[in-house]
Design an enzyme around this catalytic site. Sequence first.
Site, short mmCIF file in Angstrom:
data_model
loop_
_atom_site.label_atom_id
_atom_site.label_comp_id
_atom_site.label_asym_id
_atom_site.label_seq_id
_atom_site.Cartn_x
_atom_site.Cartn_y
_atom_site.Cartn_z
N GLY A 70 0.82 -1.19 0.00
CA GLY A 70 0.00 0.00 0.00
C GLY A 70 0.86 1.25 0.00
N GLY A 118 0.20 -5.21 0.62
CA GLY A 118 -0.96 -5.15 -0.25
C GLY A 118 -0.75 -5.88 -1.57
N GLU A 141 4.95 -5.54 7.86
CA GLU A 141 4.18 -4.58 8.66
C GLU A 141 4.77 -4.28 10.04
OE1 GLU A 141 1.66 -6.00 5.41
OE2 GLU A 141 2.93 -7.03 6.87
N ASP A 149 -1.99 -7.56 7.26
CA ASP A 149 -3.41 -7.43 6.90
C ASP A 149 -3.63 -8.03 5.52
OD1 ASP A 149 -2.03 -5.41 5.50
OD2 ASP A 149 -3.70 -4.01 5.60
#
Length: 358
Positions: A70, A118, A141, A149
């Site tokens: 992301g 992502g 992360e 995630d």
Amino acid sequence: MSEPNTDPEVLIDQRDGLGRIVLNRPKAINALNHTMVTRIAAALAEWAGDDAVKAVLITGAGDRGLCAGGDIVSIYHDAKDGGTGSREFWRDEYILNATIANYPKPYVAVMDGIVMGGGVGVSAHGSVRIVTERSMIGMPETGIGFVPDVGGTYLLARAPGELGTHIALTTARLGAGDAIACGFADHFIPSEKIGQFVEALSSVSVEAAVAEFTEPAPDSDLLAQRGWIDAAYSADSVTEIVARLQAGGVPEAAKAAGQVLAKSPTACTVTLASLRRARVAGSLEEVLNEEFRVSVACLGSADLVEGIRAQVVDKDRNPRWSPATLDDVTDAAVAQFFTPLGDLELGLTAPTTIGDQQ
């Protein structure tokens, strides 16, 4: 044949029975933003009911990788301003991840080069996942004060033994052999043959193209180290994991301990709890719902802003985590990350297919 969409950030095209998605931000290693997510979702919705589309292919522009994750600089600024933009980005992104996992047609992801965060979400939930000798896959992360995630905890929790816990807490990078062994990919094709493979998809079935170009994958280095990994990471706390790593007398384990200790103590502790909960979850959708709660909570934590600042904004690589040690992370603080969001819940139900999104 539909007219090509020449949006600069993601290219959408349909021809020869193939729906093509090209992430097109090569200078940013194709980092995802909200516009890209919504365009991909719209294309998948259209193609799901189009008999002319037999399969979907996702690749990344440039030669550095499919997707670096992301757009965390945008998340950094948004978190400082209240986080509502990131929350809605994640909502649409996680719905897309679930849609990919349940897509009614072959979804082929070429995971060449860098595939992080992502990028894993738009590839590793697909039905045909290709890696090359250049693949470098990971969930980084905890190094920025965040928690895996995009369905990452679902994948990590289902890796053999405790390999997923090791990957999550250390942010270890997976080569092709590791990615296949850990359930993040399916097939190995040398990078020099990817172009031929993609060309073949326009004239033969996905199964035939895979059969023609797949070669034996490299051995998995991580699988060979399961002995000390399983012994250490089966502990019930990150503190105990680190102690076992340090006491094991294995150089790789001692290195892993140092890697864990460099990450956000809060993020590592919440990540371990997330992985244990994901292991017993009944579906990807259930895990994504919980990941959404955790991600939204991270927006209000000091460590996410600080971690991104240290790694990609100021680039001093010296984050000042708060709290600074694992022993200072309380059970109550961890529990807050899993608090239901009420009307803001993601609310996915299993299985998610086109038309079922909330």
